[in-house]
Design a protein around this motif. Sequence first.
Motif, PDB file in Angstrom:
ATOM      1  N   TRP A 129       0.835  -1.209   0.000  1.00  0.00           N
ATOM      2  CA  TRP A 129       0.000   0.000   0.000  1.00  0.00           C
ATOM      3  C   TRP A 129       0.869   1.258   0.000  1.00  0.00           C
ATOM      4  N   ARG A 130       1.945   1.241   0.841  1.00  0.00           N
ATOM      5  CA  ARG A 130       2.845   2.399   0.906  1.00  0.00           C
ATOM      6  C   ARG A 130       3.559   2.608  -0.432  1.00  0.00           C
ATOM      7  N   LEU A 131       3.968   1.493  -1.076  1.00  0.00           N
ATOM      8  CA  LEU A 131       4.649   1.602  -2.371  1.00  0.00           C
ATOM      9  C   LEU A 131       3.706   2.174  -3.420  1.00  0.00           C
ATOM     10  N   TYR A 132       2.458   1.698  -3.369  1.00  0.00           N
ATOM     11  CA  TYR A 132       1.461   2.170  -4.338  1.00  0.00           C
ATOM     12  C   TYR A 132       1.250   3.668  -4.165  1.00  0.00           C
ATOM     13  N   ARG A 133       1.164   4.115  -2.895  1.00  0.00           N
ATOM     14  CA  ARG A 133       0.928   5.531  -2.602  1.00  0.00           C
ATOM     15  C   ARG A 133       2.112   6.395  -3.048  1.00  0.00           C
ATOM     16  N   SER A 134       3.328   5.855  -2.845  1.00  0.00           N
ATOM     17  CA  SER A 134       4.511   6.653  -3.185  1.00  0.00           C
ATOM     18  C   SER A 134       4.653   6.820  -4.707  1.00  0.00           C
ATOM     19  N   HIS A 135       4.061   5.929  -5.472  1.00  0.00           N
ATOM     20  CA  HIS A 135       4.164   6.040  -6.933  1.00  0.00           C
ATOM     21  C   HIS A 135       2.992   6.782  -7.554  1.00  0.00           C
ATOM     22  N   GLN A 136       2.040   7.219  -6.722  1.00  0.00           N
ATOM     23  CA  GLN A 136       0.874   7.912  -7.245  1.00  0.00           C
ATOM     24  C   GLN A 136       1.235   9.328  -7.657  1.00  0.00           C
ATOM     25  N   ASN A 137       0.482   9.895  -8.632  1.00  0.00           N
ATOM     26  CA  ASN A 137       0.658  11.286  -9.054  1.00  0.00           C
ATOM     27  C   ASN A 137       0.383  12.205  -7.854  1.00  0.00           C
TER      28      ASN A 137
END
Lengths: 169, 182
Positions: A129-137
């Motif tokens: 989840w943290r990785l997904y958030r860090s790659h978000q625009n």
Amino acid sequence: MTPMSHQRRLRRLVLAVAALLLLAVLAGPAWGLSDREIDLRVQGITEMLRCPTCQGISVRDSEASFSQQIRAKVRRMVEEGQSDDDIKAYFVSRYGEWILRAPPAQGLGLVVWLAPLGALVLAGGLIGWRLYRSHQNPTERLHQEDKGSLTPDQRERIARDLQRFEEED
Amino acid sequence: MLKSWKFWAVVAVIGGLTAMFASGFGHDPKLVPSPLVHRPAPGFKVTELNTGAPLSLESLKGTPFVLNFFASWCVACRDEARLLESAYLRWGQDPSKLRVIGIAIQDTPEAARAFAKRYGKTYYLALDDAAGDVSLNYGLYGVPETFFVDAKGIIRYKQIGAVTPEVLEEQIPKLIASREQP
């Protein structure tokens, strides 16, 4: 040879084979086990049992008197042909589940077995989840995070500013 | 900050761990409840240390008994030795009413006899065999341990460590009363 004596010899042979089979059944699974095989089974079972008078040591690793007696008892039970489950059940019936070093994979014991797996899944999920958030625009993230606290005008201004900064870069 | 779920998650984890450790440190790891309590007493066959008189569970049918495991090398066994003898003199004089039995474990006959003499034990005393069959059948963790068995042969109570006057006063009358219960 008369047919009568032939029949008698045949009957004796059948009886002898039956007696041998009966002996084999009575001897049980220990029949034919070598000393080495008995040793290995005793070691395996006593590794699973907790020394009653020590702290956190298996019966196999302990030299306490009770552990020595338990090892001797396990050996006798193996030699009598009792299965590993029978032997464990005997000690559980006397000492309770406490005697087993690993909790049984049922009831409350199942929770102990599944807890590390649950923790692993939870940790994996959090990292994902943290990785997904860090790659978000960043603009998209800002919209999601501040949806409740910012007015539409403020969000529009921030998005405009962010867009400008990105263009300047 | 108080509204943050992360804050409450940390509080929950720390609280849970503290409760777990507090509970663990509050327990004596030796005081494991025996699965034998409220179940039929395991069978045994022993012989008296001095006279060689045999005794088995079958021969005690209908008679409640106090079964004490001790050893001559055990310090706590000295503390309870005279208490058990007093209990025998008070309640165990009529063998049909109550039997008091002592079984020495991981001991030699000579040492067990000397111990009995020193502490004035006059009740039935025997020695577990070298294999420790009786001790293992009763799920012993150490000595002393005492089992209180009613007239139906059911273990009603197990004392880990030395018996106390309170335990004897509470348990023995219940065992004796079990003779009259249907």
